[in-house]
Scaffold this motif. Structure first.
Motif, PDB file in Angstrom:
ATOM      1  N   ALA A 117       0.834  -1.206   0.000  1.00  0.00           N
ATOM      2  CA  ALA A 117       0.000   0.000   0.000  1.00  0.00           C
ATOM      3  C   ALA A 117       0.867   1.254   0.000  1.00  0.00           C
ATOM      4  N   TYR A 118       1.817   1.307   0.920  1.00  0.00           N
ATOM      5  CA  TYR A 118       2.618   2.537   1.016  1.00  0.00           C
ATOM      6  C   TYR A 118       3.525   2.707  -0.201  1.00  0.00           C
ATOM      7  N   THR A 119       4.064   1.601  -0.704  1.00  0.00           N
ATOM      8  CA  THR A 119       4.920   1.696  -1.892  1.00  0.00           C
ATOM      9  C   THR A 119       4.135   2.295  -3.056  1.00  0.00           C
ATOM     10  N   ALA A 120       2.911   1.798  -3.247  1.00  0.00           N
ATOM     11  CA  ALA A 120       2.085   2.323  -4.340  1.00  0.00           C
ATOM     12  C   ALA A 120       1.735   3.789  -4.086  1.00  0.00           C
ATOM     13  N   TYR A 121       1.435   4.135  -2.830  1.00  0.00           N
ATOM     14  CA  TYR A 121       1.074   5.516  -2.493  1.00  0.00           C
ATOM     15  C   TYR A 121       2.259   6.454  -2.718  1.00  0.00           C
ATOM     16  N   PHE A 122       3.427   6.046  -2.234  1.00  0.00           N
ATOM     17  CA  PHE A 122       4.601   6.911  -2.417  1.00  0.00           C
ATOM     18  C   PHE A 122       4.925   7.089  -3.909  1.00  0.00           C
ATOM     19  N   ASP A 123       4.879   5.984  -4.664  1.00  0.00           N
ATOM     20  CA  ASP A 123       5.173   6.086  -6.103  1.00  0.00           C
ATOM     21  C   ASP A 123       4.208   7.059  -6.787  1.00  0.00           C
ATOM     22  N   TRP A 124       2.963   7.002  -6.379  1.00  0.00           N
ATOM     23  CA  TRP A 124       1.946   7.897  -6.947  1.00  0.00           C
ATOM     24  C   TRP A 124       2.294   9.365  -6.614  1.00  0.00           C
ATOM     25  N   LEU A 125       2.624   9.612  -5.354  1.00  0.00           N
ATOM     26  CA  LEU A 125       2.973  10.984  -4.955  1.00  0.00           C
ATOM     27  C   LEU A 125       4.236  11.452  -5.676  1.00  0.00           C
TER      28      LEU A 125
END
Ligand code: GDP
Ligand code: MN
Length: 340
Positions: A264-272
Motif C-alpha cells: 500500500a505505502y509503496t504504491a502511495y509513495f510512487d503515486w505521490l
C-alpha cells in the motif's frame, strides 16, 4: 568505624559494578535501530540528543544507531558520536538518487513554486508564525525538499537500514525528559501496532496545496488499501472531502518499516512521487506519513507515546500524573504543547 565505612563503600562499589554489568549485558530484543539523519555541522546538537537518549532509555536497552548523511561524515563526527553511544554506531552516505531532485522534475516549475511560497509568506506576513519558529528558509529551500522526500520514501531502503524492521527516528537538538522503563518496539510488536507518535500539529497549507487531491485520486484508484476502522477522523472533519492539516510530527517516530516497505505505502509513495509535489510544492514527510498511517492502518495500530517527554524546537510533550512521576520527568506538564 573505619572498617565500617570501608565495608559500606565496598558494598556500594559492588552494587554499582553489578548494575553496570547488568546494563552492559543487555542485548536488544527487537530488530530495531535508531535512525539519525544529520549534517556534520550539527554535531554538537547530535551529541546532545544522544546524551538524552542514552540517559533516559538506551543505556539500559542498547539499541544500535545508524547515522545518515548526504555527504560523508567527518572523522570528528564519527569519533564523538560513537564515544557517546552505549551500543553500535554505523555511518552511511545516502545514494544520490535517494536525495537529489530527479532530472525529470521541471526545474523552472519547481523554482517558480519555491519563489511563490517564499513571496506569499512575506506578503501575507506568514499564514502563521510557524516558519519563523522553525527557522528561516524552510519554504524556499531545495535541500529541505530533498530531506522531506528522503524521509517520505527512501530512508527505509538504505542498505544500512534494510536489515532492520523497527526504527526510532531522532534529530539533532531534541530532548527526552523521562525515563522509559520498557521496550517500545516490543510493546508495539506485542500490541500489533505499526506507527508511534508523540506530538500532533497542523501543517502549513501553502506547502501542500494539492497533496489531498492526489491522495483522493490514489484512494479512488486503489480503494482496497484503505483499512476498515481507519483514522480518517483524525485527518478530516467532513468524511474525507477536505484535509484538516493535522499530522503527527515526524521528527519523533517509532515505527515498523514493513509498513513503509509494503504494497500500500509503496504504491502511495510512487503515486505521490510521480506528481512531483515534493518539489513543485513542498510536501513534507510528516503529512505524507500521517495520511498513509491514518488511512492504510486500523486506528488501534497507531500508538501515542504519552509517557515519553519530548522536545523538538519550541514544541514539547510532557506526561502528567503517574506517568510523570514514574518517568522521573524533568519537563513540566504545564509546558506541554498538547493543550494549545
Ligand atoms: P525541521 O525539524 O522541519 O525544522 O527540519 P530540520 O532542519 O531539523 O531537518 C530534519 C532532519 O533532517 C534533521 O535530522 C536534519 O539534521 C536533517 N537534514 C535536513 N537537511 C539536511 C541536509 O541537507 N543534509 C543532511 N545530511 N541532513 C539534513
Ligand atoms: Mn528538526
Amino acid at each position: 568505624m573505619e572498617e565500617l565505612v570501608g565495608n559500606t563503600l565496598a558494598q556500594k562499589t559492588n552494587i554499582w559494578a553489578d548494575s553496570l554489568a547488568n546494563q552492559a549485558s543487555a542485548t536488544p530484543k527487537a530488530n530495531a535501530t535508531f535512525i539519525f539523519l544529520a549534517r556534520n555541522s550539527e554535531l554538537k546538537a547530535v551529541v546532545e540528543s544522544i546524551q538524552y537518549m542514552e540517559d533516559r532509555f538506551n543505556k539500559k536497552f542498547q539499541y544500535p544507531y545508524v547515522f545518515l548523511n548526504d555527504e560523508p561524515f567527518t572523522d570528528e563526527f564519527k569519533e564523538w558520536t560513537s564515544q557517546m553511544v552505549s551500543s553500535k554506531a554505523e555511518y552511511g552516505i545516502i545514494p544520490r538518487e535517494h536525495w537529489q531532485q530527479p532530472d525529470w522534475i521541471d526545474e523552472e516549475r519547481a523554482k517558480a513554486g519555491r519563489d511563490k511560497m517564499v513571496d506569499e509568506n512575506i506578503i501575507y506576513g506568514g499564514m502563521s508564525s510557524y516558519p519563523e519558529i522553525m527557522g528561516l528558509n524552510i519554504l524556499g529551500s531545495v535541500s529541505y525538499r530533498n530531506m522531506c522526500r528522503f524521509n517520505s520514501g527512501y530512508f527505509f531502503r538504505h542498505p544500512l537500514i534494510l536489515p532492520y524492521r523497527w526504527y526510532w527516528r531522532i534529530e539533532p537538538g531534541v530532548r527526552f525528559y523521562c525515563d522509559l522503563g520498557y521496550d517500545p518496539f516490543l510493546s508495539m510488536e506485542d500490541n500489533n501496532q505499526v506507527y508511534g507518535f508523540n506530538i500532533a500539529l497542523y501543517e502549513l497549507e501553502e506547502t501542500i496545496p494539492t497533496l489531498w487531491k492526489a491522495t483522493k485520486e490514489f484512494i479512488s484508484k486503489h480503494p482496497q488499501y484503505v483499512a476498515s476502522g481507519n483514522a480518517m477522523g483524525f485527518l478530516s472533519e467532513d468524511g474525507g472531502r477536505t484535509y484538516n492539516l493535522c499530522h503527527f510530527w515526524s521528527n519523533f517516530e517509532i515505527a515498523d518499516m514493513e509498513f513503509w516497505r509494503g504494497e500500500a505505502y509503496t504504491a502511495y509513495f510512487d503515486w505521490l512521487e510521480s506528481k512531483g509535489g515534493f518539489y513543485y510544492e513542498r510536501w513534507g514527510d510528516a503529512p505524507v506519513h500521517s495520511i498513509a498511517a491514518s488511512l492504510f492502518l486500523r486506528k488501534e495500530q497507531l500508538r501515542f507515546f504519552d509517557e515519553i517527554g519530548y522536545k523538538h524546537e519550541s514544541f514539547q510533550h510532557c506526561p502528567s500524573g503517574d506517568r510523570h512521576k514514574q518517568g522521573r520527568c524533568s519537563c513540566s506538564p504545564k509546558d506541554a504543547f498538547d493543550w494549545d
